[in-house]
Design a protein around this motif. Structure first.
Motif, short mmCIF file in Angstrom:
data_model
loop_
_atom_site.label_atom_id
_atom_site.label_comp_id
_atom_site.label_asym_id
_atom_site.label_seq_id
_atom_site.Cartn_x
_atom_site.Cartn_y
_atom_site.Cartn_z
N THR A 173 -63.47 61.44 98.49
CA THR A 173 -64.50 62.31 99.02
C THR A 173 -63.87 63.65 99.39
O THR A 173 -62.66 63.74 99.58
N GLU A 220 -70.39 63.95 92.56
CA GLU A 220 -71.64 63.81 93.30
C GLU A 220 -71.58 64.74 94.51
O GLU A 220 -70.55 64.80 95.19
N PRO A 251 -70.63 68.35 101.20
CA PRO A 251 -69.85 67.13 100.99
C PRO A 251 -69.97 66.66 99.55
O PRO A 251 -70.94 66.97 98.85
N GLY A 252 -68.96 65.92 99.10
CA GLY A 252 -69.03 65.41 97.74
C GLY A 252 -68.10 64.25 97.50
O GLY A 252 -67.28 63.89 98.35
N LYS A 253 -68.26 63.66 96.33
CA LYS A 253 -67.40 62.56 95.86
C LYS A 253 -66.91 62.91 94.47
O LYS A 253 -67.64 63.53 93.69
N THR A 268 -65.00 67.78 101.29
CA THR A 268 -65.98 68.68 101.88
C THR A 268 -65.57 70.09 101.50
O THR A 268 -64.46 70.52 101.80
N TYR A 313 -64.64 61.32 90.99
CA TYR A 313 -63.97 60.23 90.26
C TYR A 313 -63.50 60.83 88.94
O TYR A 313 -64.28 61.45 88.22
N SER A 345 -75.62 65.63 90.87
CA SER A 345 -74.53 64.81 90.38
C SER A 345 -74.31 65.11 88.91
O SER A 345 -75.26 65.48 88.20
#
Length: 87
Positions: free
Chosen positions: A75, A47, A57-59, A77, A61, A9
């Motif tokens: 989110t 993240e 996968p990720g997030k 991918t 912001y 992250s």
């Protein structure tokens, strides 16, 4: 290189000293293309999950200090591809 991101992250605090990335915001106003670049006063967090079946996968912001206070959160991918090395 993707293995480095797996499970990691990253947070960008552009109000602290040191090297930080910049973000460019592009949009259209009629036929005119407009761009604004931000090098400080924005927040970004990425993240990443664990790599599985060639996918990461990720997030994300991201909040910008433009006059409309642009923000994106969600989110994603990423598909991991490997390319043959050139000789």
């Amino acid at each position: 290189a993707a293995e480095i991101l797996s499970g990691g992250s990253f947070e960008v605090n552009t109000n602290q000293a040191g090297l930080a990335p910049s973000v460019s915001l592009l949009w259209r106003e009629g036929d005119l293309r407009v761009m604004e670049m931000f090098t400080n006063n924005f927040a970004m967090k990425l993240e990443f999950g664990k790599i599985s079946s060639g996918k990461l996968p990720g997030k994300v912001y991201l909040c910008l200090p433009d006059k409309t206070k642009s923000c994106v959160a969600g989110t994603f991918t990423a598909r991991i591809q490997t390319f043959p090395r050139r000789r």
